[in-house]
Motif scaffolding. Structure first.
Motif, PDB file in Angstrom:
ATOM      1  N   HIS A  76       3.511  -5.190  -7.648  1.00  0.00           N
ATOM      2  CA  HIS A  76       2.972  -3.950  -7.408  1.00  0.00           C
ATOM      3  C   HIS A  76       2.783  -3.061  -8.674  1.00  0.00           C
ATOM      4  CE1 HIS A  76       4.537  -4.852  -3.377  1.00  0.00           C
ATOM      5  NE2 HIS A  76       3.356  -4.055  -3.067  1.00  0.00           N
ATOM      6  N   GLN A  77       3.252  -3.352  -9.519  1.00  0.00           N
ATOM      7  CA  GLN A  77       3.112  -2.338 -10.878  1.00  0.00           C
ATOM      8  C   GLN A  77       1.431  -2.534 -11.430  1.00  0.00           C
ATOM      9  OE1 GLN A  77       4.855  -3.403 -14.784  1.00  0.00           O
ATOM     10  NE2 GLN A  77       5.079  -1.475 -15.173  1.00  0.00           N
ATOM     11  N   PRO A  78       1.120  -3.640 -11.380  1.00  0.00           N
ATOM     12  CA  PRO A  78      -0.535  -3.717 -11.938  1.00  0.00           C
ATOM     13  C   PRO A  78      -1.446  -2.511 -11.092  1.00  0.00           C
ATOM     14  CG  PRO A  78       0.428  -5.904 -11.849  1.00  0.00           C
ATOM     15  CD  PRO A  78       1.354  -4.987 -11.139  1.00  0.00           C
ATOM     16  N   SER A  79      -1.320  -2.857  -9.943  1.00  0.00           N
ATOM     17  CA  SER A  79      -2.228  -1.902  -8.991  1.00  0.00           C
ATOM     18  C   SER A  79      -1.801  -0.323  -9.289  1.00  0.00           C
ATOM     19  CB  SER A  79      -2.110  -2.310  -7.639  1.00  0.00           C
ATOM     20  OG  SER A  79      -0.918  -2.160  -7.075  1.00  0.00           O
ATOM     21  N   PHE A  80      -0.290  -0.273  -9.143  1.00  0.00           N
ATOM     22  CA  PHE A  80      -0.079   1.247  -9.436  1.00  0.00           C
ATOM     23  C   PHE A  80      -0.395   1.570 -10.819  1.00  0.00           C
ATOM     24  CE2 PHE A  80       3.127   3.227 -12.242  1.00  0.00           C
ATOM     25  CZ  PHE A  80       2.933   4.609 -11.825  1.00  0.00           C
ATOM     26  N   LEU A  81      -0.635   1.080 -11.895  1.00  0.00           N
ATOM     27  CA  LEU A  81      -0.974   1.533 -13.408  1.00  0.00           C
ATOM     28  C   LEU A  81      -2.414   1.661 -13.226  1.00  0.00           C
ATOM     29  CD1 LEU A  81       1.213  -0.762 -15.662  1.00  0.00           C
ATOM     30  CD2 LEU A  81       1.458   1.738 -15.315  1.00  0.00           C
ATOM     31  N   THR A  82      -3.347   0.850 -12.366  1.00  0.00           N
ATOM     32  CA  THR A  82      -4.616   0.860 -12.459  1.00  0.00           C
ATOM     33  C   THR A  82      -5.032   2.361 -11.804  1.00  0.00           C
ATOM     34  OG1 THR A  82      -4.795  -1.544 -12.369  1.00  0.00           O
ATOM     35  CG2 THR A  82      -6.616  -0.238 -11.460  1.00  0.00           C
ATOM     36  N   ALA A  83      -4.334   2.438 -10.707  1.00  0.00           N
ATOM     37  CA  ALA A  83      -4.452   3.663  -9.875  1.00  0.00           C
ATOM     38  C   ALA A  83      -3.927   4.897 -10.475  1.00  0.00           C
ATOM     39  CB  ALA A  83      -3.962   3.794  -8.507  1.00  0.00           C
ATOM     40  N   PRO A 119      18.105  -3.563   3.852  1.00  0.00           N
ATOM     41  CA  PRO A 119      18.090  -2.365   4.211  1.00  0.00           C
ATOM     42  C   PRO A 119      18.264  -1.123   3.187  1.00  0.00           C
ATOM     43  CG  PRO A 119      19.411  -3.751   5.604  1.00  0.00           C
ATOM     44  CD  PRO A 119      19.051  -4.417   4.360  1.00  0.00           C
ATOM     45  N   GLY A 120      18.777  -1.445   2.236  1.00  0.00           N
ATOM     46  CA  GLY A 120      19.071  -0.620   0.909  1.00  0.00           C
ATOM     47  C   GLY A 120      17.584  -0.008   0.223  1.00  0.00           C
ATOM     48  N   ARG A 121      16.518  -0.672   0.619  1.00  0.00           N
ATOM     49  CA  ARG A 121      15.447  -0.767  -0.179  1.00  0.00           C
ATOM     50  C   ARG A 121      14.595   0.380   0.455  1.00  0.00           C
ATOM     51  NH1 ARG A 121      11.207  -4.299   2.187  1.00  0.00           N
ATOM     52  NH2 ARG A 121      12.433  -5.169   3.704  1.00  0.00           N
ATOM     53  N   THR A 122      14.799   0.556   1.717  1.00  0.00           N
ATOM     54  CA  THR A 122      13.952   1.305   2.722  1.00  0.00           C
ATOM     55  C   THR A 122      13.554   2.935   1.923  1.00  0.00           C
ATOM     56  OG1 THR A 122      15.055   0.210   4.364  1.00  0.00           O
ATOM     57  CG2 THR A 122      13.521   2.338   4.787  1.00  0.00           C
ATOM     58  N   LYS A 123      14.375   3.665   1.670  1.00  0.00           N
ATOM     59  CA  LYS A 123      14.131   5.043   1.277  1.00  0.00           C
ATOM     60  C   LYS A 123      13.340   4.758   0.101  1.00  0.00           C
ATOM     61  CE  LYS A 123      18.145   6.989   3.473  1.00  0.00           C
ATOM     62  NZ  LYS A 123      19.272   7.700   3.092  1.00  0.00           N
ATOM     63  N   GLY A 124      13.550   3.968  -1.083  1.00  0.00           N
ATOM     64  CA  GLY A 124      12.724   3.897  -2.344  1.00  0.00           C
ATOM     65  C   GLY A 124      11.642   3.355  -1.837  1.00  0.00           C
ATOM     66  N   PHE A 125      11.361   2.258  -0.909  1.00  0.00           N
ATOM     67  CA  PHE A 125      10.097   2.019  -0.632  1.00  0.00           C
ATOM     68  C   PHE A 125       9.119   3.052  -0.036  1.00  0.00           C
ATOM     69  CE2 PHE A 125       7.419   0.958   3.039  1.00  0.00           C
ATOM     70  CZ  PHE A 125       6.512  -0.020   2.605  1.00  0.00           C
ATOM     71  N   TYR A 126       9.510   3.886   0.837  1.00  0.00           N
ATOM     72  CA  TYR A 126       8.833   5.130   1.469  1.00  0.00           C
ATOM     73  C   TYR A 126       8.413   5.923   0.413  1.00  0.00           C
ATOM     74  CZ  TYR A 126       9.847   3.359   6.033  1.00  0.00           C
ATOM     75  OH  TYR A 126       9.913   2.640   7.276  1.00  0.00           O
ATOM     76  N   ILE A 127       9.391   6.455  -0.530  1.00  0.00           N
ATOM     77  CA  ILE A 127       8.730   7.236  -1.513  1.00  0.00           C
ATOM     78  C   ILE A 127       7.630   6.675  -2.371  1.00  0.00           C
ATOM     79  CG2 ILE A 127       9.509   8.295  -3.796  1.00  0.00           C
ATOM     80  CD1 ILE A 127      12.035   8.660  -2.508  1.00  0.00           C
ATOM     81  N   SER A 128       7.837   5.456  -2.797  1.00  0.00           N
ATOM     82  CA  SER A 128       6.867   4.750  -3.782  1.00  0.00           C
ATOM     83  C   SER A 128       5.469   4.312  -2.863  1.00  0.00           C
ATOM     84  CB  SER A 128       7.392   3.293  -4.424  1.00  0.00           C
ATOM     85  OG  SER A 128       7.822   2.701  -3.434  1.00  0.00           O
ATOM     86  N   PHE A 129       5.836   3.989  -1.749  1.00  0.00           N
ATOM     87  CA  PHE A 129       4.598   3.704  -1.009  1.00  0.00           C
ATOM     88  C   PHE A 129       3.600   4.977  -0.619  1.00  0.00           C
ATOM     89  CE2 PHE A 129       2.363   3.801   3.348  1.00  0.00           C
ATOM     90  CZ  PHE A 129       1.590   2.655   2.885  1.00  0.00           C
ATOM     91  N   LEU A 130       4.236   6.163  -0.463  1.00  0.00           N
ATOM     92  CA  LEU A 130       3.410   7.297  -0.373  1.00  0.00           C
ATOM     93  C   LEU A 130       2.884   7.694  -1.735  1.00  0.00           C
ATOM     94  CD1 LEU A 130       5.713   9.250   2.157  1.00  0.00           C
ATOM     95  CD2 LEU A 130       3.697   8.155   2.639  1.00  0.00           C
ATOM     96  N   CYS A 131       3.394   7.699  -2.619  1.00  0.00           N
ATOM     97  CA  CYS A 131       2.869   8.029  -4.004  1.00  0.00           C
ATOM     98  C   CYS A 131       1.804   7.119  -4.328  1.00  0.00           C
ATOM     99  CB  CYS A 131       3.834   7.938  -5.022  1.00  0.00           C
ATOM    100  SG  CYS A 131       5.213   9.445  -4.893  1.00  0.00           S
ATOM    101  N   ASP A 132       2.033   5.762  -4.169  1.00  0.00           N
ATOM    102  CA  ASP A 132       1.216   4.721  -4.655  1.00  0.00           C
ATOM    103  C   ASP A 132      -0.057   4.787  -3.817  1.00  0.00           C
ATOM    104  OD1 ASP A 132       0.364   2.300  -6.066  1.00  0.00           O
ATOM    105  OD2 ASP A 132       0.638   1.325  -4.045  1.00  0.00           O
ATOM    106  N   THR A 133      -0.120   5.109  -2.362  1.00  0.00           N
ATOM    107  CA  THR A 133      -1.190   5.353  -1.593  1.00  0.00           C
ATOM    108  C   THR A 133      -2.057   6.615  -2.072  1.00  0.00           C
ATOM    109  OG1 THR A 133      -0.215   4.288   0.393  1.00  0.00           O
ATOM    110  CG2 THR A 133      -2.062   5.641   0.845  1.00  0.00           C
ATOM    111  N   ALA A 134      -1.436   7.415  -2.333  1.00  0.00           N
ATOM    112  CA  ALA A 134      -2.112   8.847  -2.757  1.00  0.00           C
ATOM    113  C   ALA A 134      -2.875   8.682  -4.177  1.00  0.00           C
ATOM    114  CB  ALA A 134      -1.178  10.133  -2.949  1.00  0.00           C
ATOM    115  N   LEU A 135      -2.138   7.927  -5.124  1.00  0.00           N
ATOM    116  CA  LEU A 135      -2.833   7.422  -6.366  1.00  0.00           C
ATOM    117  C   LEU A 135      -4.124   6.724  -6.085  1.00  0.00           C
ATOM    118  CD1 LEU A 135       0.086   6.749  -8.595  1.00  0.00           C
ATOM    119  CD2 LEU A 135      -1.475   8.615  -8.915  1.00  0.00           C
ATOM    120  N   LYS A 136      -4.001   5.955  -4.929  1.00  0.00           N
ATOM    121  CA  LYS A 136      -5.190   4.777  -4.815  1.00  0.00           C
ATOM    122  C   LYS A 136      -6.384   5.627  -4.240  1.00  0.00           C
ATOM    123  CE  LYS A 136      -2.462   0.547  -4.423  1.00  0.00           C
ATOM    124  NZ  LYS A 136      -1.847  -0.043  -3.642  1.00  0.00           N
TER     125      LYS A 136
END
Length: 150
Positions: A76-83, A119-136
């Protein structure tokens, strides 16, 4: 054909600082994976514990979680950095804030996944997903704004 001189906004340093901070998240993943590998007793070049090993040994299971968390980050980092870098040309402050949110979310994702499994990844996933989508979305808008006007 028109050409443009691209000016970088004065706030673009925030964008670059966030981009650079994401590199340390990869280092964090590396350290978590090395720790999990050492605790599991699995040696190089074994990339993952087998299904049987993971079912019998919680440490082998958590090693697999650490490996998968790092692989997911690398995916996921390459698309994040690009966006981030594109959206930051038009929206530097908002992009830097969303990028910082992504870095925070991915750090939480790594810590949660490596300590308690999927299950431990869920909260971090939602935060990063929302930020990543907005950046894109912002990256597409920035690109459209740079299109030649008819």
């Amino acid at each position: 054909m028109a050409s443009y001189a691209l000016q970088v906004p004065s706030e673009y340093g925030y964008v670059l600082t966030v981009a650079a901070s994401s590199l340390f998240v990869n280092t964090f993943h590396f350290l978590l994976t090395v720790k999990a590998r050492n605790q599991s007793g699995l040696r190089y070049p074994i990339p993952y514990a087998s299904q049987e090993q993971a079912e019998k040994d919680p440490k082998a299971y958590l090693f697999n979680c650490a490996q998968r968390a790092q692989a997911n980050f690398i995916e996921h980092q390459p698309s994040f950095l690009t966006a981030l870098l594109i959206s930051g040309l038009w929206f530097p402050t908002a992009s830097a804030a969303l990028g910082a949110g992504w870095v925070f979310g991915r750090t939480w994702y790594a810590a949660g996944y490596t300590s308690s499994g999927p299950p431990g990844r869920t909260k971090g996933f939602y935060i990063s997903f929302l930020c990543d989508t907005a950046l894109k979305i912002m990256a597409v808008i920035a690109g459209v704004k740079l299109l030649p006007q008819a």
